[in-house]
Design an enzyme around this catalytic site. Structure first.
Site, PDB file in Angstrom:
ATOM      1  N   ASP A 275      -0.812  -5.043   0.503  1.00  0.00           N
ATOM      2  CA  ASP A 275      -0.808  -4.668   1.600  1.00  0.00           C
ATOM      3  C   ASP A 275      -1.924  -4.183   2.488  1.00  0.00           C
ATOM      4  O   ASP A 275      -2.980  -4.127   1.768  1.00  0.00           O
ATOM      5  CB  ASP A 275       0.194  -2.993   1.644  1.00  0.00           C
ATOM      6  CG  ASP A 275       1.819  -3.816   1.105  1.00  0.00           C
ATOM      7  OD1 ASP A 275       2.178  -4.800   1.427  1.00  0.00           O
ATOM      8  OD2 ASP A 275       2.102  -2.814   0.218  1.00  0.00           O
ATOM      9  N   TYR A 343      -0.874  -1.795 -10.778  1.00  0.00           N
ATOM     10  CA  TYR A 343      -1.148  -0.979  -9.670  1.00  0.00           C
ATOM     11  C   TYR A 343      -1.479   0.346 -10.040  1.00  0.00           C
ATOM     12  O   TYR A 343      -0.811   0.721 -10.940  1.00  0.00           O
ATOM     13  CB  TYR A 343       0.073  -1.254  -8.588  1.00  0.00           C
ATOM     14  CG  TYR A 343       0.577  -2.498  -7.908  1.00  0.00           C
ATOM     15  CD1 TYR A 343      -0.177  -2.643  -6.677  1.00  0.00           C
ATOM     16  CD2 TYR A 343       1.019  -3.527  -8.830  1.00  0.00           C
ATOM     17  CE1 TYR A 343       0.113  -3.819  -6.213  1.00  0.00           C
ATOM     18  CE2 TYR A 343       1.425  -4.575  -7.955  1.00  0.00           C
ATOM     19  CZ  TYR A 343       0.931  -4.922  -6.765  1.00  0.00           C
ATOM     20  OH  TYR A 343       1.140  -6.148  -6.134  1.00  0.00           O
ATOM     21  N   TYR A 415       7.592  -5.739  -5.117  1.00  0.00           N
ATOM     22  CA  TYR A 415       7.199  -4.729  -4.007  1.00  0.00           C
ATOM     23  C   TYR A 415       7.214  -3.354  -4.641  1.00  0.00           C
ATOM     24  O   TYR A 415       8.013  -2.762  -5.035  1.00  0.00           O
ATOM     25  CB  TYR A 415       8.232  -4.787  -2.802  1.00  0.00           C
ATOM     26  CG  TYR A 415       8.103  -6.070  -2.182  1.00  0.00           C
ATOM     27  CD1 TYR A 415       7.215  -6.470  -1.336  1.00  0.00           C
ATOM     28  CD2 TYR A 415       9.221  -7.128  -2.634  1.00  0.00           C
ATOM     29  CE1 TYR A 415       7.069  -7.693  -0.334  1.00  0.00           C
ATOM     30  CE2 TYR A 415       9.028  -8.284  -1.745  1.00  0.00           C
ATOM     31  CZ  TYR A 415       8.049  -8.467  -0.644  1.00  0.00           C
ATOM     32  OH  TYR A 415       8.192  -9.637   0.079  1.00  0.00           O
TER      33      TYR A 415
END
Ligand SMILES: [Zn+2]
Ligand SMILES: [Zn+2]
Length: 458
Positions: A275, A343, A415
């Site tokens: 993103d 992440y 996502y």
């Protein structure tokens, strides 16, 4: 399989020359699949020589009528010098034809043009760096049809088309003049000669450079993002820049490569994208820059790396630049969904959970398959469907300022923001669902990407 009855090439040639003017090249081409290690011109010349010898034998043995007929064909339609000498010695008159029925275009034989065409190729490719090339021609339909008709009428099955003949002759001479190799599989330069227009068209094939990028600050999109109000023209809301974001990863990386290669355009292919507000750290994200029409192919990739890292200092950083092929650029996207991505997320939770609840959430989200319907925020550009994604491992800790810090090890294409928020039930299970509390990802960083394989040339 015998595809026809045996036909004596000499008889066929005799028949052809009684009807059409044919140069050595074009006569020989009608027998291109007979014998090897020679050229069509040599085939044509040899046939004409044998026929001349036969004519001489006929004359010498008193069969004057047959001898004269054969000799006048060879001296006339055959344009064959030894036959002309023989005819004049024997006082035999003949036509002087100079135009071959098959290869004459705009007043000359297309084969006689080859040296001039090759000269132009050398001239026009002077400023282009290439090791391999392929040369070909665009035929003239009416010329090709004339040859097809001739072959059909005479039942010729051993010939090749003029185009193939010309391509090979052009290729041979160009290879010699350029001192470089012709390559049919993967030529760096494709040269096309248009027979009708007498023009050359050069197509420089793209150059592909692989690398990994790290994004060190938030707020940079991966690709150039035009202003949505004016679509890049420049308007009040974008301050005339035509852009929604002033820079992009692809431009920081692509422009210096394009400049070094003196190319006309670049395309940026990456293994997925983070993103805009996420960092990309660790070993970086694999990408391939495709440069259109590069005039330079031997880049100093260390220098290019330095240039990129200086110009994008503190924002974007590349490493591991190396040459690759088109296939890898195409595979990058596909592979991206098989990668494992790690992440780091900062999460705001409506109600601060207990440590026990966090342990429960870790268990509930580790080693599970989630169903993820296309998030609302990207539904304008991605098809609306439910994807199954694998979540390998989740670890959660509370921070001093009331947030939760989480590391998420997930399958590529997951996502993560929605894995946290649940996206109103579109992603399930989710952190929010398990904690029975609203969760929002306030900061996201890609820590690492592990490919399913590491050798990008494999
Ligand atoms: Zn010809
Ligand atoms: Zn605008």
């Amino acid at each position: 399989m015998g595809d026809s009855q045996m036909r004596d090439p000499l008889e066929v040639a005799d028949q052809l020359l009684s009807q059409y003017p044919l140069c050595d090249q074009c006569l020989g081409r009608q027998f291109a699949w007979l014998s090897t290690g020679t050229s069509n011109r040599e085939r044509g010349r040899s046939i004409k020589l044998l026929l001349s010898m036969k004519a001489d034998e006929l004359l010498k043995s008193g069969e004057r009528e047959s001898g004269v007929r054969l000799l006048t064909n060879l001296a006339g339609n055959g344009m064959f010098e030894p036959a002309r000498i023989l005819a004049s010695k024997n006082g035999i008159e003949h036509d002087t034809v100079e135009k071959c029925y098959l290869c004459f275009v705009n007043g000359e034989s297309i084969f006689d043009r080859i040296p001039a065409i090759v000269g132009r190729i050398v001239e026009e490719t002077r400023d282009i760096e290439f090791d391999t090339f392929l040369v070909g021609c665009t035929p003239i339909p009416s010329v090709a049809e004339r040859e097809d008709e001739l072959r059909a009428r005479h039942g010729l099955l051993r010939g090749e088309p003029l185009r193939g003949d010309l391509n090979r002759e052009l290729g041979k001479q160009a290879q010699r003049a350029l001192g470089r190799e012709a390559n049919f599989e993967r030529p760096e330069l494709v040269i096309v000669y248009d027979m009708a227009l007498d023009s050359l068209n050069l197509q420089i094939n793209p150059l592909f450079v692989y690398g990994c990028y790290r994004k060190l600050v938030r707020g940079i999109p991966q690709s150039r993002w035009d202003c949505t109000a004016c679509r890049g023209k420049g308007c009040e809301s974008c301050g005339g820049t035509g852009r929604r974001y002033p820079d992009s990863v692809s431009e920081y990386v692509g422009i210096p490569v394009q400049t070094a290669a003196n190319g006309s355009r670049f395309k940026f292919h990456a293994a997925g994208r983070e993103d805009i507000d996420a960092l990309m750290l660790g070993g970086g994200r694999p990408f391939v820059v495709e440069i259109s029409e590069p005039r330079i192919r031997s880049l100093d990739l260390d220098t290019v790396t330095q240039t990129i890292n200086q110009q994008a200092a503190g924002k974007v950083e590349v490493s591991d630049l190396q040459y690759t092929e088109r296939e890898y650029a195409q595979r990058l996207k596909h592979e991206a969904s098989h990668n494992i991505k790690e992440y780091l997320a900062l999460i705001r939770v409506d109600e601060i959970p207990t440590d026990e609840a966090l342990r429960e959430a870790e268990t509930g989200l580790s080693g599970v398959e989630i169903n993820q319907r296309t998030p609302t925020r990207v539904s304008h550009r991605r098809r609306d469907l439910v994807r199954k994604k694998w979540v390998y491992e989740v670890q959660l800790t509370s921070t001093d300022n009331g947030l939760i810090q989480g590391t998420f090890k997930v399958q590529g294409g997951t996502y993560v923001k929605e894995l946290i928020s649940g996206d109103n039930g579109r992603t399930t299970p989710s952190l929010s669902e398990i904690l029975h509390s609203g969760c929002v990802c306030v900061e996201l960083t890609v820590l690492s990407i592990h490919g399913p394989e590491t050798d990008h040339n494999a």
